[in-house]
Design an enzyme around this catalytic site. Structure first.
Site, PDB file in Angstrom:
ATOM      1  N   CYS A 310       0.812  -1.226   0.000  1.00 39.21           N
ATOM      2  CA  CYS A 310       0.000   0.000   0.000  1.00 39.21           C
ATOM      3  C   CYS A 310       0.842   1.270   0.000  1.00 39.21           C
ATOM      4  CB  CYS A 310      -0.977  -0.007   1.176  1.00 39.21           C
ATOM      5  SG  CYS A 310      -0.215   0.022   2.814  1.00 39.21           S
ATOM      6  N   HIS A 358      -2.623   1.000   6.744  1.00 39.02           N
ATOM      7  CA  HIS A 358      -3.011   0.974   5.335  1.00 39.02           C
ATOM      8  C   HIS A 358      -3.209   2.395   4.820  1.00 39.02           C
ATOM      9  CE1 HIS A 358      -4.328  -0.901   1.672  1.00 39.02           C
ATOM     10  NE2 HIS A 358      -5.445  -0.209   1.662  1.00 39.02           N
ATOM     11  N   HIS A 370      -5.801   1.706  -4.466  1.00 34.00           N
ATOM     12  CA  HIS A 370      -4.916   1.188  -3.420  1.00 34.00           C
ATOM     13  C   HIS A 370      -4.502  -0.237  -3.729  1.00 34.00           C
ATOM     14  CE1 HIS A 370      -8.099  -1.017  -0.730  1.00 34.00           C
ATOM     15  NE2 HIS A 370      -8.500  -0.990  -1.972  1.00 34.00           N
TER      16      HIS A 370
END
Length: 398
Positions: A310, A358, A370
């Site tokens: 990420c 994240h 993402h």
């Protein structure tokens, strides 16, 4: 004449052999135990599908957190290795200069010995830990020329500095070892979490996998609904902002002002700020890069170009726009200005969970690009993919 045959024992046959009643009972018990051991666990013993789903989600989240720790340890290790290598190179150069100076001083001592201007034992200063101890003696220092004395002073200074650099290099190597151990620990943690998650999923039946997919689809539909609500809210804010600006322009051109035409709005709340043109240009480049990565696999610790995690994706995207972001999420969150979710603009970073494990790149209308998790691919998805409460903050990096 009486028969000598033994009477046949009573009892059932097992595998062609008659057995006594006690043995029969024992064999029956073994058979029952064997059936129990081989039987499929009862539903009461198995976790529910919801429990499996929650456990797997938790494991993926923990793996994400461990991945960011791995990324940080990897970055620290690389920096520490570079520092240690630089120190070792410096020590090598200093040692060479020290050896050259030692040879020069040795030639001075040899010349003095040959001409008889110095006692023989003065040459042994080169073998001492502190040559200055010898040169401090008046009878030796008095025989040295100015050039020779300067050479001695330089030698002692270089020796001291080289010893200090060696100490720094040793400490740096010890720190490097610690960083490498942290890296191994973080890597092991990620691998264990992912292995446990895969094991849980592998035990699901086809029916359970289908039900799990249905649950996931329902979550996606709810996330899409929330994204649409945010898109409508942002559209209203932008329309209101345009009206305020147009009204302010009319008032200015007419030479008058209105108390209700301030930038903050008549209710005192701050409206959605107008996009910064320079930020928009950079954000467009970051988004163009991110869109080009859609479909590439998530791989923990990866920074491209074939795969990403990420924070590796967000870092690479903004690098394409000429903006340097730190490697890990909990550093990226401090690399810009925090804004409300309602005022998020394309290009902003959206962070998730309390541990900031994240991050995604906002593209507008409640959506982001993402790299979700292991087994998934870079994709567009609602920022509410894991519920509204999972959103930690939104940061504008440039």
């Amino acid at each position: 004449m009486a028969s000598h045959r033994k009477s046949r024992p009573t009892g059932p046959r097992v595998a062609g052999i008659r057995t006594p009643a006690l043995a029969t009972a024992a064999l029956t018990s073994v058979a029952l135990l064997s059936q129990t051991a081989n039987a499929t666990p009862s539903d009461d013993d198995r976790p529910s599908l919801e429990e499996v789903e929650k456990k797997v989600d938790d494991l993926y989240r923990q793996a994400g957190s461990a991945t960011e720790k791995y990324n940080a340890a990897k970055e620290k290790t690389a920096k520490q290795r570079k520092k240690a290598d630089a120190l070792l190179d410096d020590v090598a150069r200093r040692t060479q200069r020290l050896n050259d100076a030692r040879e020069e001083l040795g030639s001075f001592a040899s010349a003095q010995y040959r001409t008889g201007t110095a006692v023989p034992e003065t040459a042994t200063f080169l073998l001492a830990d502190s040559p200055q101890d010898y040169f401090d003696q008046n009878q030796l220092m008095g025989r040295l020329t100015g050039r020779q004395k300067t050479a001695v002073d330089d030698y002692v200074t270089q020796q001291s500095e080289t010893m200090e650099k060696r100490r720094e290099a040793t400490e740096s190597l010890e720190t490097l070892t610690d960083s490498q151990n942290d890296l191994k620990t973080a890597k092991s943690t990620v691998q264990k979490k992912l292995a446990t998650a895969r094991e849980l999923l592998s035990k699901l039946t086809a029916e359970e996998k289908a039900r799990l997919a249905a649950i996931e689809k329902k979550k996606q539909e709810e996330a899409a609904r929330k994204a649409a609500e945010l898109a409508e809210q942002q559209a209203r804010q932008q329309a209101e902002e345009r009206e305020r600006r147009e009204e302010a322009a009319r008032q200015e051109s007419g030479g008058g002002t209105s108390s209700g035409s301030s930038e903050s709005g008549g209710d005192g709340s701050s409206g959605s700020s107008a996009p910064d043109p320079s930020y928009g240009t950079k954000a467009d480049k970051a988004l163009a890069f991110a869109r080009a990565q859609i479909g590439k696999p998530y791989v923990w610790g990866a920074t491209g170009p074939g795969s990403y995690d990420c924070s590796g994706l967000t870092q690479a995207a903004w690098k394409a726009a000429g903006v340097s972001l730190p490697r890990v999420t909990y550093d990226q969150v401090n690399a810009g200005t925090t804004v409300p979710v309602s005022q998020a603009q394309p290009g902003d970073l959206v962070f998730f969970y309390d541990d900031l494990s994240h991050v995604g790149l906002y593209i507008g209308n409640g959506m982001m690009i993402h790299a979700p998790k292991p087994g998934a691919y870079v994709r567009e998805e609602s920022i509410y993919y894991d519920g509204e409460s999972s959103i930690h903050s939104v940061v504008r990096p440039a």
